[in-house]
Design a protein around this motif. Structure first.
Motif, PDB file in Angstrom:
ATOM      1  N   MET A   1       0.846  -1.184   0.000  1.00 19.13           N
ATOM      2  CA  MET A   1       0.000   0.000   0.000  1.00 19.13           C
ATOM      3  C   MET A   1       0.884   1.237   0.000  1.00 19.13           C
ATOM      4  N   LYS A   2       0.503   2.223  -0.802  1.00 23.06           N
ATOM      5  CA  LYS A   2       1.200   3.508  -0.832  1.00 23.06           C
ATOM      6  C   LYS A   2       0.321   4.537  -0.129  1.00 23.06           C
ATOM      7  N   ASN A   3       0.943   5.372   0.693  1.00 20.68           N
ATOM      8  CA  ASN A   3       0.229   6.425   1.411  1.00 20.68           C
ATOM      9  C   ASN A   3       0.861   7.761   1.054  1.00 20.68           C
ATOM     10  N   ILE A   4       0.106   8.564   0.306  1.00 20.40           N
ATOM     11  CA  ILE A   4       0.608   9.812  -0.246  1.00 20.40           C
ATOM     12  C   ILE A   4      -0.217  10.965   0.297  1.00 20.40           C
ATOM     13  N   VAL A   5       0.460  12.076   0.625  1.00 19.22           N
ATOM     14  CA  VAL A   5      -0.245  13.307   0.973  1.00 19.22           C
ATOM     15  C   VAL A   5       0.001  14.292  -0.161  1.00 19.22           C
ATOM     16  N   LEU A   6      -1.071  14.900  -0.666  1.00 17.85           N
ATOM     17  CA  LEU A   6      -0.967  15.894  -1.723  1.00 17.85           C
ATOM     18  C   LEU A   6      -1.254  17.266  -1.140  1.00 17.85           C
ATOM     19  N   PHE A   7      -0.280  18.165  -1.270  1.00 12.54           N
ATOM     20  CA  PHE A   7      -0.411  19.531  -0.786  1.00 12.54           C
ATOM     21  C   PHE A   7      -0.455  20.484  -1.969  1.00 12.54           C
ATOM     22  N   GLY A   8      -1.110  21.601  -1.767  1.00 15.86           N
ATOM     23  CA  GLY A   8      -1.125  22.647  -2.777  1.00 15.86           C
ATOM     24  C   GLY A   8      -2.005  23.779  -2.318  1.00 15.86           C
ATOM     25  N   GLU A  63      -9.827  17.025  16.813  1.00 16.74           N
ATOM     26  CA  GLU A  63     -10.275  15.737  17.356  1.00 16.74           C
ATOM     27  C   GLU A  63     -11.395  15.130  16.503  1.00 16.74           C
ATOM     28  N   VAL A  64     -12.346  15.959  16.078  1.00 16.11           N
ATOM     29  CA  VAL A  64     -13.471  15.478  15.264  1.00 16.11           C
ATOM     30  C   VAL A  64     -12.980  15.072  13.875  1.00 16.11           C
ATOM     31  N   THR A  65     -12.157  15.934  13.273  1.00 18.63           N
ATOM     32  CA  THR A  65     -11.618  15.643  11.946  1.00 18.63           C
ATOM     33  C   THR A  65     -10.796  14.362  11.966  1.00 18.63           C
ATOM     34  N   THR A  66      -9.980  14.209  12.988  1.00 19.26           N
ATOM     35  CA  THR A  66      -9.114  13.033  13.098  1.00 19.26           C
ATOM     36  C   THR A  66      -9.930  11.756  13.274  1.00 19.26           C
ATOM     37  N   LYS A  67     -11.015  11.821  14.029  1.00 18.81           N
ATOM     38  CA  LYS A  67     -11.879  10.642  14.180  1.00 18.81           C
ATOM     39  C   LYS A  67     -12.511  10.250  12.855  1.00 18.81           C
ATOM     40  N   MET A  68     -12.941  11.245  12.069  1.00 21.34           N
ATOM     41  CA  MET A  68     -13.501  10.958  10.744  1.00 21.34           C
ATOM     42  C   MET A  68     -12.445  10.291   9.868  1.00 21.34           C
ATOM     43  N   LEU A  69     -11.243  10.828   9.910  1.00 17.31           N
ATOM     44  CA  LEU A  69     -10.168  10.293   9.077  1.00 17.31           C
ATOM     45  C   LEU A  69      -9.815   8.870   9.504  1.00 17.31           C
ATOM     46  N   ARG A  70      -9.734   8.624  10.794  1.00 20.39           N
ATOM     47  CA  ARG A  70      -9.436   7.273  11.284  1.00 20.39           C
ATOM     48  C   ARG A  70     -10.467   6.280  10.751  1.00 20.39           C
ATOM     49  N   THR A  90      -1.789  20.729  10.132  1.00 21.34           N
ATOM     50  CA  THR A  90      -0.944  21.191  11.237  1.00 21.34           C
ATOM     51  C   THR A  90       0.025  20.069  11.604  1.00 21.34           C
ATOM     52  N   THR A  91       1.063  20.420  12.339  1.00 21.57           N
ATOM     53  CA  THR A  91       2.010  19.403  12.787  1.00 21.57           C
ATOM     54  C   THR A  91       1.314  18.383  13.675  1.00 21.57           C
ATOM     55  N   GLU A  92       0.393  18.851  14.510  1.00 18.42           N
ATOM     56  CA  GLU A  92      -0.339  17.932  15.389  1.00 18.42           C
ATOM     57  C   GLU A  92      -1.137  16.919  14.555  1.00 18.42           C
ATOM     58  N   GLN A  93      -1.787  17.402  13.492  1.00 15.91           N
ATOM     59  CA  GLN A  93      -2.530  16.493  12.611  1.00 15.91           C
ATOM     60  C   GLN A  93      -1.577  15.525  11.909  1.00 15.91           C
ATOM     61  N   ALA A  94      -0.394  16.001  11.527  1.00 18.35           N
ATOM     62  CA  ALA A  94       0.587  15.119  10.882  1.00 18.35           C
ATOM     63  C   ALA A  94       1.000  13.999  11.832  1.00 18.35           C
ATOM     64  N   LYS A  95       1.218  14.346  13.086  1.00 22.01           N
ATOM     65  CA  LYS A  95       1.565  13.331  14.086  1.00 22.01           C
ATOM     66  C   LYS A  95       0.403  12.367  14.293  1.00 22.01           C
ATOM     67  N   ASP A  96      -0.830  12.903  14.315  1.00 20.09           N
ATOM     68  CA  ASP A  96      -2.013  12.046  14.449  1.00 20.09           C
ATOM     69  C   ASP A  96      -2.120  11.086  13.264  1.00 20.09           C
ATOM     70  N   LEU A  97      -1.881  11.592  12.061  1.00 24.23           N
ATOM     71  CA  LEU A  97      -1.952  10.748  10.867  1.00 24.23           C
ATOM     72  C   LEU A  97      -0.894   9.649  10.928  1.00 24.23           C
ATOM     73  N   GLU A  99       0.296   8.285  13.546  1.00 23.72           N
ATOM     74  CA  GLU A  99      -0.152   7.322  14.552  1.00 23.72           C
ATOM     75  C   GLU A  99      -1.302   6.452  14.028  1.00 23.72           C
ATOM     76  N   ILE A 100      -2.255   7.075  13.332  1.00 25.83           N
ATOM     77  CA  ILE A 100      -3.386   6.319  12.771  1.00 25.83           C
ATOM     78  C   ILE A 100      -2.875   5.251  11.802  1.00 25.83           C
ATOM     79  N   LEU A 101      -1.992   5.634  10.904  1.00 27.95           N
ATOM     80  CA  LEU A 101      -1.483   4.669   9.917  1.00 27.95           C
ATOM     81  C   LEU A 101      -0.712   3.540  10.588  1.00 27.95           C
ATOM     82  N   LYS A 102       0.052   3.886  11.609  1.00 23.11           N
ATOM     83  CA  LYS A 102       0.823   2.865  12.328  1.00 23.11           C
ATOM     84  C   LYS A 102      -0.113   1.911  13.074  1.00 23.11           C
ATOM     85  N   GLN A 103      -1.080   2.468  13.799  1.00 26.17           N
ATOM     86  CA  GLN A 103      -1.988   1.643  14.614  1.00 26.17           C
ATOM     87  C   GLN A 103      -2.931   0.803  13.768  1.00 26.17           C
ATOM     88  N   GLU A 104      -3.524   1.405  12.755  1.00 24.06           N
ATOM     89  CA  GLU A 104      -4.582   0.736  12.010  1.00 24.06           C
ATOM     90  C   GLU A 104      -4.082  -0.119  10.845  1.00 24.06           C
TER      91      GLU A 104
END
Length: 191
Positions: A1-8, A63-70, A90-97, A99-104
């Motif tokens: 699986m590839k996990n890519i973030v697209l910014f712009g 917290e709400v956005t991160t739960k939706m993403l999880r 945000t950096t906090e969201q990057a850290k959350d992401l 963690e989500i990918l690692k855990q799930e």
């Protein structure tokens, strides 16, 4: 699986390019905007909560956005790849992401692709889009410039997070759509 973030930044063509990458690689496109709209339309618990914040003119808490993403990550465990769009901001969201990918999924972000376009080109693209889209935020140059500045302010800290992991690649977002698509594809194919 590839996990890519697209910014712009707004007007960079990120939506067009996300669509092209999804077609090419059969990735699942995880757009926070789409997640919000879906959850609010379906009146899920998180959607109702998000709607309450939006109705008050407030930002939906991380917290709400991160739960939706999880939930979306869990629902797409068998995907060939995930293309994240609009998250992390945000950096906090990057850290959350991370963690989500690692855990799930026992996975991590493989690559962050950032479309780079001169501010004046962004402004002109958005004003042009505003002529046909009926989006108020694309018809006022002051609002457009503020959105672009806000994007850079937030993305700068996120870029440092991923640069530290050697996962940040900038792509020239000016020029022909197909050329930009090929540059993005080339970076993904290096993985």
């Amino acid at each position: 699986m590839k996990n890519i973030v697209l910014f712009g930044p707004p007007g960079s063509g990120k939506g067009t390019q996300a669509g092209n990458l999804v077609k090419k690689f059969d990735f699942v496109h995880l757009s926070t905007g789409e997640m919000f709209r879906f959850n609010m339309r379906e009146e899920t618990e998180l959607g109702v909560l998000a709607k309450e914040y939006i109705a008050k003119g407030e930002l939906v808490p991380d917290e709400v956005t991160t739960k939706m993403l999880r939930a979306e990550v869990i629902n797409n465990k068998t995907a060939k790849g995930l293309l994240f769009d609009g998250y992390p901001r945000t950096t906090e969201q990057a850290k959350d992401l991370d963690e989500i990918l690692k855990q799930e999924l026992n996975e991590e972000i493989d690559l962050c692709l950032a479309l780079v376009v001169e501010d004046e080109i962004l402004v002109q693209r958005l004003l042009k889009r505003g002529e046909t889209s009926n989006r108020d935020d694309d018809q006022n140059e002051g609002i457009i410039r503020n959105r672009i500045a806000e994007y850079y302010k937030k993305t700068n800290e996120v870029s440092q997070h991923y640069r530290g992991q050697n996962k940040w690649v900038e792509i020239n977002g000016e020029g022909e759509i197909d050329e930009i698509t090929q540059s993005l594809i080339g970076e993904i194919e290096k993985l």
